[in-house]
Motif scaffolding. Structure first.
Motif, PDB file in Angstrom:
ATOM      1  N   PHE A  74     -13.616 -30.037 -25.138  1.00 57.79           N
ATOM      2  CA  PHE A  74     -14.763 -29.277 -24.630  1.00 57.79           C
ATOM      3  C   PHE A  74     -14.545 -28.871 -23.175  1.00 57.79           C
ATOM      4  O   PHE A  74     -14.819 -27.724 -22.793  1.00 57.79           O
ATOM      5  CB  PHE A  74     -16.036 -30.118 -24.753  1.00 57.79           C
ATOM      6  CG  PHE A  74     -17.231 -29.508 -24.079  1.00 57.79           C
ATOM      7  CD1 PHE A  74     -17.883 -28.415 -24.634  1.00 57.79           C
ATOM      8  CD2 PHE A  74     -17.692 -30.006 -22.866  1.00 57.79           C
ATOM      9  CE1 PHE A  74     -18.981 -27.838 -24.000  1.00 57.79           C
ATOM     10  CE2 PHE A  74     -18.787 -29.445 -22.226  1.00 57.79           C
ATOM     11  CZ  PHE A  74     -19.432 -28.358 -22.793  1.00 57.79           C
ATOM     12  N   ALA A  75     -14.053 -29.798 -22.356  1.00 60.83           N
ATOM     13  CA  ALA A  75     -13.852 -29.509 -20.928  1.00 60.83           C
ATOM     14  C   ALA A  75     -12.812 -28.414 -20.729  1.00 60.83           C
ATOM     15  O   ALA A  75     -12.987 -27.521 -19.883  1.00 60.83           O
ATOM     16  CB  ALA A  75     -13.439 -30.787 -20.192  1.00 60.83           C
ATOM     17  N   LEU A  76     -11.723 -28.459 -21.489  1.00 59.67           N
ATOM     18  CA  LEU A  76     -10.677 -27.450 -21.345  1.00 59.67           C
ATOM     19  C   LEU A  76     -11.129 -26.090 -21.866  1.00 59.67           C
ATOM     20  O   LEU A  76     -10.676 -25.046 -21.376  1.00 59.67           O
ATOM     21  CB  LEU A  76      -9.403 -27.893 -22.070  1.00 59.67           C
ATOM     22  CG  LEU A  76      -8.729 -29.161 -21.539  1.00 59.67           C
ATOM     23  CD1 LEU A  76      -7.475 -29.472 -22.344  1.00 59.67           C
ATOM     24  CD2 LEU A  76      -8.382 -29.020 -20.060  1.00 59.67           C
ATOM     25  N   SER A  77     -12.022 -26.100 -22.850  1.00 57.98           N
ATOM     26  CA  SER A  77     -12.517 -24.840 -23.416  1.00 57.98           C
ATOM     27  C   SER A  77     -13.637 -24.238 -22.579  1.00 57.98           C
ATOM     28  O   SER A  77     -13.900 -23.037 -22.684  1.00 57.98           O
ATOM     29  CB  SER A  77     -13.027 -25.053 -24.845  1.00 57.98           C
ATOM     30  OG  SER A  77     -12.042 -25.640 -25.658  1.00 57.98           O
ATOM     31  N   PHE A  78     -14.297 -25.059 -21.776  1.00 57.62           N
ATOM     32  CA  PHE A  78     -15.478 -24.613 -21.053  1.00 57.62           C
ATOM     33  C   PHE A  78     -15.165 -23.449 -20.121  1.00 57.62           C
ATOM     34  O   PHE A  78     -15.966 -22.526 -19.961  1.00 57.62           O
ATOM     35  CB  PHE A  78     -16.067 -25.788 -20.258  1.00 57.62           C
ATOM     36  CG  PHE A  78     -17.400 -25.489 -19.626  1.00 57.62           C
ATOM     37  CD1 PHE A  78     -18.554 -25.522 -20.400  1.00 57.62           C
ATOM     38  CD2 PHE A  78     -17.509 -25.171 -18.283  1.00 57.62           C
ATOM     39  CE1 PHE A  78     -19.791 -25.245 -19.837  1.00 57.62           C
ATOM     40  CE2 PHE A  78     -18.745 -24.894 -17.711  1.00 57.62           C
ATOM     41  CZ  PHE A  78     -19.886 -24.931 -18.483  1.00 57.62           C
ATOM     42  N   THR A  79     -14.004 -23.496 -19.481  1.00 56.52           N
ATOM     43  CA  THR A  79     -13.579 -22.374 -18.637  1.00 56.52           C
ATOM     44  C   THR A  79     -12.404 -21.610 -19.233  1.00 56.52           C
ATOM     45  O   THR A  79     -12.094 -20.510 -18.790  1.00 56.52           O
ATOM     46  CB  THR A  79     -13.177 -22.876 -17.237  1.00 56.52           C
ATOM     47  OG1 THR A  79     -12.143 -23.862 -17.373  1.00 56.52           O
ATOM     48  CG2 THR A  79     -14.366 -23.482 -16.513  1.00 56.52           C
ATOM     49  N   GLY A  80     -11.749 -22.199 -20.250  1.00 53.20           N
ATOM     50  CA  GLY A  80     -10.561 -21.559 -20.805  1.00 53.20           C
ATOM     51  C   GLY A  80     -10.829 -20.233 -21.486  1.00 53.20           C
ATOM     52  O   GLY A  80      -9.941 -19.385 -21.584  1.00 53.20           O
ATOM     53  N   TRP A  81     -12.066 -20.024 -21.968  1.00 56.77           N
ATOM     54  CA  TRP A  81     -12.377 -18.799 -22.703  1.00 56.77           C
ATOM     55  C   TRP A  81     -12.432 -17.574 -21.807  1.00 56.77           C
ATOM     56  O   TRP A  81     -12.348 -16.433 -22.286  1.00 56.77           O
ATOM     57  CB  TRP A  81     -13.709 -18.949 -23.443  1.00 56.77           C
ATOM     58  CG  TRP A  81     -14.902 -19.124 -22.558  1.00 56.77           C
ATOM     59  CD1 TRP A  81     -15.426 -20.292 -22.121  1.00 56.77           C
ATOM     60  CD2 TRP A  81     -15.717 -18.081 -21.995  1.00 56.77           C
ATOM     61  NE1 TRP A  81     -16.519 -20.060 -21.322  1.00 56.77           N
ATOM     62  CE2 TRP A  81     -16.732 -18.713 -21.230  1.00 56.77           C
ATOM     63  CE3 TRP A  81     -15.699 -16.690 -22.063  1.00 56.77           C
ATOM     64  CZ2 TRP A  81     -17.698 -17.998 -20.536  1.00 56.77           C
ATOM     65  CZ3 TRP A  81     -16.669 -15.974 -21.372  1.00 56.77           C
ATOM     66  CH2 TRP A  81     -17.657 -16.617 -20.631  1.00 56.77           C
ATOM     67  N   THR A  82     -12.580 -17.770 -20.491  1.00 56.14           N
ATOM     68  CA  THR A  82     -12.807 -16.632 -19.603  1.00 56.14           C
ATOM     69  C   THR A  82     -11.630 -15.654 -19.578  1.00 56.14           C
ATOM     70  O   THR A  82     -11.831 -14.441 -19.542  1.00 56.14           O
ATOM     71  CB  THR A  82     -13.095 -17.122 -18.177  1.00 56.14           C
ATOM     72  OG1 THR A  82     -12.027 -17.997 -17.749  1.00 56.14           O
ATOM     73  CG2 THR A  82     -14.409 -17.902 -18.128  1.00 56.14           C
ATOM     74  N   GLY A  83     -10.407 -16.183 -19.599  1.00 57.20           N
ATOM     75  CA  GLY A  83      -9.253 -15.298 -19.589  1.00 57.20           C
ATOM     76  C   GLY A  83      -9.176 -14.432 -20.833  1.00 57.20           C
ATOM     77  O   GLY A  83      -8.851 -13.232 -20.765  1.00 57.20           O
ATOM     78  N   TYR A  84      -9.494 -15.018 -21.981  1.00 58.58           N
ATOM     79  CA  TYR A  84      -9.497 -14.250 -23.229  1.00 58.58           C
ATOM     80  C   TYR A  84     -10.606 -13.200 -23.221  1.00 58.58           C
ATOM     81  O   TYR A  84     -10.434 -12.103 -23.752  1.00 58.58           O
ATOM     82  CB  TYR A  84      -9.684 -15.193 -24.423  1.00 58.58           C
ATOM     83  CG  TYR A  84      -8.598 -16.227 -24.559  1.00 58.58           C
ATOM     84  CD1 TYR A  84      -7.416 -15.936 -25.226  1.00 58.58           C
ATOM     85  CD2 TYR A  84      -8.747 -17.492 -24.013  1.00 58.58           C
ATOM     86  CE1 TYR A  84      -6.417 -16.878 -25.345  1.00 58.58           C
ATOM     87  CE2 TYR A  84      -7.756 -18.448 -24.131  1.00 58.58           C
ATOM     88  CZ  TYR A  84      -6.593 -18.136 -24.788  1.00 58.58           C
ATOM     89  OH  TYR A  84      -5.604 -19.069 -24.901  1.00 58.58           O
ATOM     90  N   ALA A  85     -11.746 -13.554 -22.629  1.00 58.07           N
ATOM     91  CA  ALA A  85     -12.861 -12.601 -22.589  1.00 58.07           C
ATOM     92  C   ALA A  85     -12.493 -11.361 -21.783  1.00 58.07           C
ATOM     93  O   ALA A  85     -12.758 -10.228 -22.211  1.00 58.07           O
ATOM     94  CB  ALA A  85     -14.097 -13.285 -21.993  1.00 58.07           C
ATOM     95  N   ARG A  86     -11.902 -11.561 -20.632  1.00 60.01           N
ATOM     96  CA  ARG A  86     -11.532 -10.404 -19.808  1.00 60.01           C
ATOM     97  C   ARG A  86     -10.457  -9.562 -20.492  1.00 60.01           C
ATOM     98  O   ARG A  86     -10.491  -8.331 -20.450  1.00 60.01           O
ATOM     99  CB  ARG A  86     -11.047 -10.881 -18.433  1.00 60.01           C
ATOM    100  CG  ARG A  86     -12.121 -11.590 -17.623  1.00 60.01           C
ATOM    101  CD  ARG A  86     -11.577 -12.099 -16.309  1.00 60.01           C
ATOM    102  NE  ARG A  86     -11.381 -11.013 -15.366  1.00 60.01           N
ATOM    103  CZ  ARG A  86     -12.288 -10.603 -14.491  1.00 60.01           C
ATOM    104  NH1 ARG A  86     -13.473 -11.188 -14.450  1.00 60.01           N
ATOM    105  NH2 ARG A  86     -12.039  -9.612 -13.673  1.00 60.01           N
ATOM    106  N   LEU A  87      -9.508 -10.232 -21.140  1.00 61.29           N
ATOM    107  CA  LEU A  87      -8.445  -9.506 -21.823  1.00 61.29           C
ATOM    108  C   LEU A  87      -8.991  -8.741 -23.021  1.00 61.29           C
ATOM    109  O   LEU A  87      -8.662  -7.561 -23.228  1.00 61.29           O
ATOM    110  CB  LEU A  87      -7.357 -10.493 -22.261  1.00 61.29           C
ATOM    111  CG  LEU A  87      -6.131  -9.902 -22.957  1.00 61.29           C
ATOM    112  CD1 LEU A  87      -5.433  -8.885 -22.052  1.00 61.29           C
ATOM    113  CD2 LEU A  87      -5.158 -11.019 -23.341  1.00 61.29           C
ATOM    114  N   ALA A  88      -9.831  -9.405 -23.836  1.00 62.09           N
ATOM    115  CA  ALA A  88     -10.404  -8.733 -25.014  1.00 62.09           C
ATOM    116  C   ALA A  88     -11.282  -7.555 -24.592  1.00 62.09           C
ATOM    117  O   ALA A  88     -11.255  -6.496 -25.229  1.00 62.09           O
ATOM    118  CB  ALA A  88     -11.218  -9.731 -25.833  1.00 62.09           C
ATOM    119  N   ARG A  89     -12.052  -7.720 -23.531  1.00 59.33           N
ATOM    120  CA  ARG A  89     -12.902  -6.627 -23.039  1.00 59.33           C
ATOM    121  C   ARG A  89     -12.054  -5.424 -22.650  1.00 59.33           C
ATOM    122  O   ARG A  89     -12.372  -4.271 -23.001  1.00 59.33           O
ATOM    123  CB  ARG A  89     -13.724  -7.093 -21.843  1.00 59.33           C
ATOM    124  CG  ARG A  89     -14.531  -5.985 -21.167  1.00 59.33           C
ATOM    125  CD  ARG A  89     -15.290  -6.528 -19.974  1.00 59.33           C
ATOM    126  NE  ARG A  89     -16.040  -5.479 -19.291  1.00 59.33           N
ATOM    127  CZ  ARG A  89     -15.552  -4.734 -18.293  1.00 59.33           C
ATOM    128  NH1 ARG A  89     -14.303  -4.937 -17.862  1.00 59.33           N
ATOM    129  NH2 ARG A  89     -16.301  -3.807 -17.730  1.00 59.33           N
TER     130      ARG A  89
END
Length: 273
Positions: free
Chosen positions: A138-153
Motif C-alpha cells: 500500500f505504501a509503495l502504491s500510494f505515490t507510485g501511481w502518479t508516474g503512470y497517471a502523468r504518462l497515461a494522460r
C-alpha cells in the motif's frame, strides 16, 4: 509486432528475472531447511556442509532465507507495481480523455503527491500502520501511481483526436469503450516500459523498509532484514550480510538492464512488423 531483446544486458536481465521467478516458485523445494528452523549450536557459522551459505542469528539457514526472500521481494514488487500501474493508468486516462475540471483536479492531486519524497512517505505510512507486507504494498502504491497517471494522460491527449477515435465516436461508441478499448491499449507500450523500469525500485524499497524494521514482520524471510541482521556481526560473521546483499544487488541490476532493454525494444526505430 515482435519484441526482441537485442542487447547482452537485456538477455542477462531477462535471465535474472526468470531465475528470480523460478527461485520464488521452487523455494520450498530448493531450500535445505524450513524458514522457521533454528540450530543454536551453529549460530553465525560460516558456510559448511548442511548450511551452504552459513547461518545467521539463532542459527537460521541463510540459503533458505535468501531463497524465500526472493519470493517476498518478487510478490511485493509485482503487486506494488501492478496496483500503481492500474490506478495510475485509469486515473491518467480519465484525466486526459475527459479534460476540464476532472483533468485539473487529478493532475493537482498528482502534483501534491509528487511534492513528497516517495521513500519518506512510505516510511511514514509503514511506521503508522506497522510492519506488514500488505502495508508495504500500500505504501509503495500510494505515490507510485502518479508516474503512470502523468504518462497515461499524455498518451491519451495525443491519441484522442486520431481518426480511429473519431470513427468510433461516429459509430456511437461510448466514452468508456473508446477509453478502454481504443485509447489505453494503444498507449500500452510506454506504460509497459514504465512498469518494467519500476520493478527494481520496488524491490529495493521493500528491502530498505525491511532493513529499517518497517517492512516484513519479524520472522519473515527478507533480504533487507537479513542485511540489517548482518550489520551487527560484520566483524565476526560478514557472510550474514554479504549473501543477501549480493542477491539484492544482482536482482536490482538484472531488472534495471531488463527495463532498459524493453525500452529500446519498444522504440519505434527498433520495432519489426
Amino acid at each position: 509486432m515482435r519484441l526482441r531483446l537485442r542487447s547482452v544486458g537485456g538477455r542477462f536481465g531477462l535471465a535474472v528475472a526468470g531465475l528470480l521467478v523460478l527461485v520464488a516458485l521452487l523455494a520450498p523445494v530448493l531450500s535445505p531447511h524450513a524458514p522457521e528452523a533454528m540450530d543454536l549450536a551453529t549460530e553465525l557459522s560460516p558456510p559448511r556442509p548442511g548450511h551452504p551459505l552459513g547461518t545467521g542469528e539463532n542459527g537460521i539457514d541463510l540459503l533458505t532465507h535468501v531463497l524465500y526472500g526472493a519470493r517476498v521481494s518478487l510478490v511485493v514488487a509485482a503487486f506494488a507495481v501492478a496496483l500503481s500501474a492500474l490506478v495510475g493508468t485509469v486515473l491518467g486516462g480519465l484525466a486526459g480523455f475527459l479534460g476540464g475540471l476532472v483533468d485539473e483536479a487529478l493532475m493537482r492531486l498528482t502534483d501534491v503527491l509528487l511534492a513528497f519524497p516517495g521513500m519518506l512517505l512510505a516510511i511514514f505510512i509503514t511506521a503508522v500502520l506497522g510492519p506488514s507486507l500488505t502495508h508495504v504494498i500500500f505504501a509503495l502504491s500510494f505515490t507510485g501511481w502518479t508516474g503512470y497517471a502523468r504518462l497515461a494522460r499524455g498518451q491519451v491527449l495525443t491519441l484522442r483526436e486520431r481518426d480511429y477515435v473519431q470513427a468510433a465516436r461516429a459509430l456511437g461508441a461510448s466514452n468508456a469503450r473508446i477509453l478502454f478499448h481504443h485509447l489505453l491499449p494503444n498507449a500500452a507500450g510506454p506504460l509497459v516500459v514504465q512498469a518494467t523500469s519500476a520493478l527494481p525500485g520496488a524491490i529495493l524499497a521493500e528491502a530498505s523498509l525491511s532493513f529499517l524494521g518497517l517492512g516484513a514482520p519479524p520472522g519473515t524471510p527478507s533480504w533487507g532484514a537479513l542485511v540489517d541482521q548482518g550489520t551487527q556481526y560484520l566483524l565476526v560473521a560478514p557472510h550474514v550480510a554479504l549473501f543477501p546483499g549480493l542477491a539484492l544487488a544482482l536482482t536490482v541490476l538484472g531488472f534495471h538492464l531488463l527495463g532498459d532493454a524493453v525500452r529500446d525494444a519498444l522504440d519505434p526505430k527498433h520495432l519489426e512488423r
